[in-house]
Design a protein around this motif. Structure first.
Motif, PDB file in Angstrom:
ATOM      1  N   PHE A   1       9.790 -10.723  18.246  1.00 17.51           N
ATOM      2  CA  PHE A   1       8.538 -10.371  18.448  1.00 17.51           C
ATOM      3  C   PHE A   1       7.417  -9.005  18.263  1.00 17.51           C
ATOM      4  CE2 PHE A   1      10.901 -12.614  22.058  1.00 17.51           C
ATOM      5  CZ  PHE A   1      10.611 -14.219  21.702  1.00 17.51           C
ATOM      6  N   TRP A   9      13.330  -0.894  23.703  1.00 19.92           N
ATOM      7  CA  TRP A   9      12.974  -1.914  22.295  1.00 19.92           C
ATOM      8  C   TRP A   9      13.891  -1.745  21.547  1.00 19.92           C
ATOM      9  CZ3 TRP A   9      10.780  -5.526  24.862  1.00 19.92           C
ATOM     10  CH2 TRP A   9       9.367  -5.889  25.724  1.00 19.92           C
ATOM     11  N   ASP A  67       3.289 -14.996  25.958  1.00 20.64           N
ATOM     12  CA  ASP A  67       4.279 -13.754  26.864  1.00 20.64           C
ATOM     13  C   ASP A  67       4.747 -13.557  27.731  1.00 20.64           C
ATOM     14  OD1 ASP A  67       5.222 -11.603  26.535  1.00 20.64           O
ATOM     15  OD2 ASP A  67       3.102 -10.207  26.664  1.00 20.64           O
ATOM     16  N   TRP A  68       5.479 -13.194  28.908  1.00 23.15           N
ATOM     17  CA  TRP A  68       6.421 -13.466  29.453  1.00 23.15           C
ATOM     18  C   TRP A  68       5.806 -13.815  30.988  1.00 23.15           C
ATOM     19  CZ3 TRP A  68      11.875 -12.265  29.335  1.00 23.15           C
ATOM     20  CH2 TRP A  68      12.524 -13.014  29.860  1.00 23.15           C
ATOM     21  N   MET A  81       6.810 -19.148  27.431  1.00 23.12           N
ATOM     22  CA  MET A  81       7.913 -18.321  27.350  1.00 23.12           C
ATOM     23  C   MET A  81       7.531 -17.774  28.870  1.00 23.12           C
ATOM     24  SD  MET A  81       8.362 -14.003  26.504  1.00 23.12           S
ATOM     25  CE  MET A  81       8.371 -14.351  25.047  1.00 23.12           C
ATOM     26  N   LEU A 100      15.017 -16.449  24.419  1.00 28.12           N
ATOM     27  CA  LEU A 100      15.312 -15.704  23.368  1.00 28.12           C
ATOM     28  C   LEU A 100      16.249 -14.724  24.606  1.00 28.12           C
ATOM     29  CD1 LEU A 100      11.867 -13.201  25.947  1.00 28.12           C
ATOM     30  CD2 LEU A 100      13.002 -15.363  26.283  1.00 28.12           C
ATOM     31  N   GLU A 127       6.758  -0.632  27.497  1.00 31.35           N
ATOM     32  CA  GLU A 127       6.654  -1.516  28.371  1.00 31.35           C
ATOM     33  C   GLU A 127       6.396  -0.864  30.200  1.00 31.35           C
ATOM     34  OE1 GLU A 127       7.396  -5.817  28.458  1.00 31.35           O
ATOM     35  OE2 GLU A 127       6.389  -6.427  29.684  1.00 31.35           O
ATOM     36  N   PHE A 144      -1.355 -10.592  27.663  1.00 38.89           N
ATOM     37  CA  PHE A 144      -1.708 -11.570  29.340  1.00 38.89           C
ATOM     38  C   PHE A 144      -2.638 -11.123  29.478  1.00 38.89           C
ATOM     39  CE2 PHE A 144       3.092  -9.217  29.574  1.00 38.89           C
ATOM     40  CZ  PHE A 144       3.544  -9.921  29.539  1.00 38.89           C
ATOM     41  N   MET A 192       1.571 -14.886  19.774  1.00 35.82           N
ATOM     42  CA  MET A 192       1.500 -14.283  20.893  1.00 35.82           C
ATOM     43  C   MET A 192       0.721 -14.272  21.625  1.00 35.82           C
ATOM     44  SD  MET A 192       3.956 -11.895  23.243  1.00 35.82           S
ATOM     45  CE  MET A 192       5.617 -11.916  22.538  1.00 35.82           C
ATOM     46  N   ASP A 204      13.424  -9.505  21.179  1.00 35.40           N
ATOM     47  CA  ASP A 204      11.729  -8.215  20.850  1.00 35.40           C
ATOM     48  C   ASP A 204      13.291  -7.168  20.190  1.00 35.40           C
ATOM     49  OD1 ASP A 204       9.359  -8.198  22.236  1.00 35.40           O
ATOM     50  OD2 ASP A 204      11.141  -8.854  23.586  1.00 35.40           O
ATOM     51  N   LYS A 254       0.994 -10.250  17.602  1.00 34.23           N
ATOM     52  CA  LYS A 254       1.190 -10.071  19.018  1.00 34.23           C
ATOM     53  C   LYS A 254       0.090  -8.774  19.859  1.00 34.23           C
ATOM     54  CE  LYS A 254       4.698  -7.091  21.246  1.00 34.23           C
ATOM     55  NZ  LYS A 254       6.599  -7.043  21.154  1.00 34.23           N
ATOM     56  N   HIS A 255      -0.105  -8.537  21.099  1.00 38.32           N
ATOM     57  CA  HIS A 255      -0.553  -9.589  21.263  1.00 38.32           C
ATOM     58  C   HIS A 255      -1.848 -10.134  21.918  1.00 38.32           C
ATOM     59  CE1 HIS A 255       2.556  -6.812  23.155  1.00 38.32           C
ATOM     60  NE2 HIS A 255       3.310  -7.396  23.651  1.00 38.32           N
ATOM     61  N   ARG A 281       2.340   1.318  25.884  1.00 39.16           N
ATOM     62  CA  ARG A 281       3.047   0.922  24.447  1.00 39.16           C
ATOM     63  C   ARG A 281       2.755   1.530  22.934  1.00 39.16           C
ATOM     64  NH1 ARG A 281       3.875  -5.477  26.218  1.00 39.16           N
ATOM     65  NH2 ARG A 281       4.972  -4.897  24.607  1.00 39.16           N
TER      66      ARG A 281
HETATM   67  C1  BGC Z   1       5.954  -8.088  26.296  1.00 36.39           C
HETATM   68  C2  BGC Z   1       6.148  -9.245  25.435  1.00 36.39           C
HETATM   69  C3  BGC Z   1       7.573  -9.213  24.524  1.00 36.39           C
HETATM   70  C4  BGC Z   1       7.919 -10.484  25.845  1.00 36.39           C
HETATM   71  C5  BGC Z   1       9.579 -10.380  25.542  1.00 36.39           C
HETATM   72  C6  BGC Z   1       6.683  -8.938  26.922  1.00 36.39           C
HETATM   73  O1  BGC Z   1       6.840  -8.589  28.689  1.00 36.39           O
HETATM   74  O2  BGC Z   1       4.258  -7.724  26.794  1.00 36.39           O
HETATM   75  O3  BGC Z   1       5.542  -7.912  23.793  1.00 36.39           O
HETATM   76  O4  BGC Z   1       7.705  -9.709  23.129  1.00 36.39           O
HETATM   77  O5  BGC Z   1       8.234  -9.667  26.730  1.00 36.39           O
HETATM   78  O6  BGC Z   1      10.193  -9.430  25.767  1.00 36.39           O
END
Ligand code: BGC
Length: 743
Positions: free
Chosen positions: A158, A429, A289-290, A321, A85, A496, A257, A254, A114, A210-211, A172
């Motif tokens: 994403f 974003w 998710d990350w 991820m 990514l 975020e 968290f 996705m 994203d 997501k999420h 968010r």
């Molecule tokens: C976010 C996701 C995002 C991902 C990749 C995460 O921290 O919660 O929504 O798609 O990072 O950047």
């Protein structure tokens, strides 16, 4: 002689051999067969590699000397990475894909990013876009974003974020479609369609729902916080929008968290296996998710990275991820018999399926077309679509004495740091969107009202003010007929890790408004924010309010279009505007409670606040336009209906002004008695209706039994007989009601 014969034979054999395609390389075979064949040729290590997604970056120029980048290239070449990514542009995606082509089986990489509200041409944030209630426009916006991203090497976005939230403290909320499950469902489905199309060409990208699940319910609106929702709420409020997006064909989902019922979503068998895969029949693949696999350690659910990989796989999760847990530990876990090869193959097979589907085995550089990257980005056509989308996202919350639209020759004083500051126009974003390519409010005004606009800053970038700034603002207003003040918060405060305990207008901005009020001139507030802010105090000092969110590249032009009356505002807010922070969460589809507060505030022992009203300042579905609409004569085709009937609902809508206009007519229901309590109102349908001046039209809705059903705690739809109300109106508060019985 002997030697040259051997050479000839070898070269003949090799040529013949390279012309015979292996089954997985044969595009004439079905994808399923190709996947099966390829799985049969892969080592366990290569399979685990397909589940590994890493953060990319650059792979050309100075990056070639960077140790971290070099080690990623090595892993790619060894077949230990399935996806990257954040690799941007055709040059970079091509460069790293070349490494994947050096791997044993030449399995192409997937590139994810994203792309939340545009790639290079930036659209309004999803929350704003949702306020248009214009599903065709929303689908178009996503398809333009997909076309731009795909032309720059990206296979996968994403988005859409399908999280329902009632909490404007959560940064968010900008990424979602607001507080209502029905509206968020239809919008999420359209966004999936817009991104993906039929996933055949190289101008579409895979969507990612997501999420999953219920991330919008984080306690206190604080990012990465705990979630505790009952199955009743999960099924009826949080799950419908993910489900709609999955049913629209989303290729990927996705993991969230957060925990659900005490189990992190990435390791949550109920969510992933029982609901998503079994109950909904999701056929695509999941991505964490990350680092959410590894973060199960912090949650206190996994003891180490290996345990995290095991628990994620056991739950049915797939791509990892940025935890690097899967590719490191899955081979070991298989050897130890803790996971089966079938479990691994299921996950890997789904990922390979989409690599085949996107045509990457035929041409791994299919999306790496540098010419397209120049031609398809930031075109005039895309900017026009973004401008139209931005116009439709604006919500007019107040317009006393119809001070808007402004007269053509009016002298305008524009005040506010945000009106000029490009760097505050975007959230983060925005993929490849550049703020210096965006049109600020000041630029938009100057262009539209040439020579009639003067500007003053009014407050500092940190939203405080000074006597000097206020004096300058006053000076700036002396000759004006109307004052516009751009208040709110920076775009950088949306998204975020942008939780705010006090989503309010700053004291500095309030002081500015208060002082300007004394000039006795009409004041319009332009509110910039990625969430509903508490506007109660600011509201006192202004005659009109336009909620202008974060509108993207064409922001300034769109606001000028609306303010001038070239276009009418038609947006309706998809999140309630709280009256005070202490009222959060406040939302229209709440339950009645045992002690509902009467509209007359007298008496004691009700569910209410003693210091503020229960109702929000502006409710869900609210938004004014330059025309007045009247609703009358709500009628139902029958007063009782059976489970197989359809009920026809008609209302007479009249345009009471001399301008053409457009209204978003909303239909809500209430189920009065049920085995699980139902909200006081639930949106079930809406229509955008265009009206000529003084036009009168009947607006018709059809309601079927399915619209009257709800979910039990096992996720099954139930339909129970009894009394129902139908409400129709221009927002969730001001409605007319009719009652019927379901037999
Ligand atoms: C976010 C996701 C995002 C991902 C990749 C995460 O921290 O919660 O929504 O798609 O990072 O950047």
């Amino acid at each position: 002689m002997k030697f040259s014969l051997v050479l000839l034979f070898t070269s003949l054999f090799c040529t013949a051999h390279s012309q015979t395609k292996l089954p997985y390389q044969n595009e004439k075979l079905s994808i399923d067969l190709r996947v099966k064949d390829l799985l049969g040729r892969m080592t366990v290590e290569e399979k685990a590699g397909q589940l590994n997604q890493l953060n990319g970056g650059a792979f050309t120029g100075p990056a070639l000397k960077d140790e971290a980048q070099k080690s990623k290239m090595k892993l790619v070449q060894e077949g230990k990475v399935g996806s990257l990514l954040n690799v941007i542009g055709t040059k970079e995606t091509r460069a790293i894909q070349e490494y994947a082509m050096k791997s044993r089986l030449k399995i192409p990489l997937l590139f994810g990013l994203d792309v939340i509200h545009g790639y290079k041409t930036i659209f309004p944030i999803p929350l704003a876009e949702a306020c248009s209630w214009n599903l065709d426009q929303i689908e178009t916006n996503s398809s333009v974003a997909a076309k731009e991203a795909a032309s720059a090497g990206i296979h996968w976005t994403f988005a859409p974020m399908c999280d329902i939230s009632n909490d404007p403290r959560w940064g968010r909320v900008m990424e979602g479609a607001g507080e209502d499950p029905y509206l968020a469902s239809v919008i999420s489905a359209k966004r999936v369609k817009g991104f993906q199309g039929n996933l055949k060409g190289n101008e579409n990208v895979m969507a990612c729902v997501k999420h999953f699940a219920a991330y919008g319910a984080v306690e206190g609106g604080r990012e990465y916080n705990t979630v505790d929702v009952s199955r009743f709420m999960l099924w009826n409020k949080y799950l419908p929008s993910y489900k709609a997006a999955v049913e629209a064909g989303a290729a990927t989902v996705m993991n969230a968290f957060n925990v659900v019922e005490g189990v992190p979503a990435s390791g949550n068998k109920y969510l992933v296996n029982d609901v998503l895969k079994k109950k909904w029949g999701f056929k695509g693949f999941l991505v964490s998710d990350w680092s959410s696999f590894n973060e199960m350690i912090n949650h206190g659910y996994a003891k180490d990275s290996k345990d995290a990989a095991l628990k994620a796989m056991q739950a049915g999760s797939m791509m990892d991820m940025e935890s690097s847990a899967s590719y490191k530990y899955l081979p070991e876990l298989i050897k130890e018999g803790k996971l089966t090869l079938a479990q691994l193959d299921e996950a890997v097979g789904k990922i390979l399926y989409y690599k085949f589907k996107l045509g990457l085995f035929e041409d791994p550089f299919y999306f790496c077309n540098a010419r397209k990257e120049i031609q398809n980005l930031f075109t005039d056509e895309h900017r026009n679509i973004a401008r139209q989308a931005a116009v439709q996202s604006i919500v007019m919350l107040k317009n006393n004495e119809s001070i808007l639209p402004v007269k053509n020759d009016a002298k305008i004083a524009l005040i506010g740091h945000y009106a000029e500051s490009k760097e505050d126009m975007f959230d983060f974003w925005v993929a490849q969107g550049k703020t210096d390519e965006a049109v600020s409010i000041l630029e938009g005004f100057e262009q539209r009202f040439n020579g009639n606009v003067t500007y003053a800053k009014g407050y500092m970038p940190d939203n405080t003010t000074t006597e000097t700034l206020i004096n300058e603002a006053i000076q700036n207003c002396y000759n004006a007929d109307i004052i516009f003040v751009n208040i709110g918060i920076s775009g950088k405060m949306a998204g975020e890790d942008r939780a705010l305990a006090q989503p309010e207008i700053s004291q500095g901005q309030i002081e500015l408004l208060k002082t300007l009020r004394k000039l006795g001139k009409p004041i319009v507030a332009l509110v910039s924010s990625g969430r509903p802010l508490v506007l109660t105090e600011a509201d006192k000092y202004v005659d009109a309010i336009l909620q202008i969110w974060i509108l993207g590249t064409e922001a300034g032009n769109a606001v000028a279009d609306v303010v001038s009356g070239d276009q009418s505002p038609t947006g309706k807010t998809v999140m309630s505007f709280p009256y005070a922070v202490g009222q959060i969460p406040v939302y229209y589809n709440h339950f009645n409670t045992n002690r509902p507060a009467p509209s007359d505030p007298g008496g004691d022992w009700y569910s209410r606040y003693r210091d503020i009203p229960n109702d929000p300042l502006y409710p869900f579905g609210y938004g004014l336009t330059y025309t007045q609409f009247g609703y009358s004569d709500l009628r139902l085709s029958k007063s009782t209906m059976t489970k197989s009937d359809t009920l026809t609902v008609k209302v007479t809508l009249s345009n009471q002004s001399e301008r053409p206009g457009e209204e978003i007519v909303q239909l809500y229901i209430r189920d009065h008695v049920a085995s699980l309590i139902r909200p006081v109102k639930e949106l079930k349908a809406f229509q955008r209706v265009k009206m000529a001046p003084a036009d009168v039209q009947d607006v018709t809705f059809k309601i079927s039994a399915k619209d009257l059903s709800f979910y039990d705690v096992n996720g099954n739809l139930v339909l129970e007989p009894g009394k129902f109300s139908i409400f129709v109106g221009g927002n969730s508060r001001d409605v007319t009601e009719a009652v019927f019985e379901l037999k």
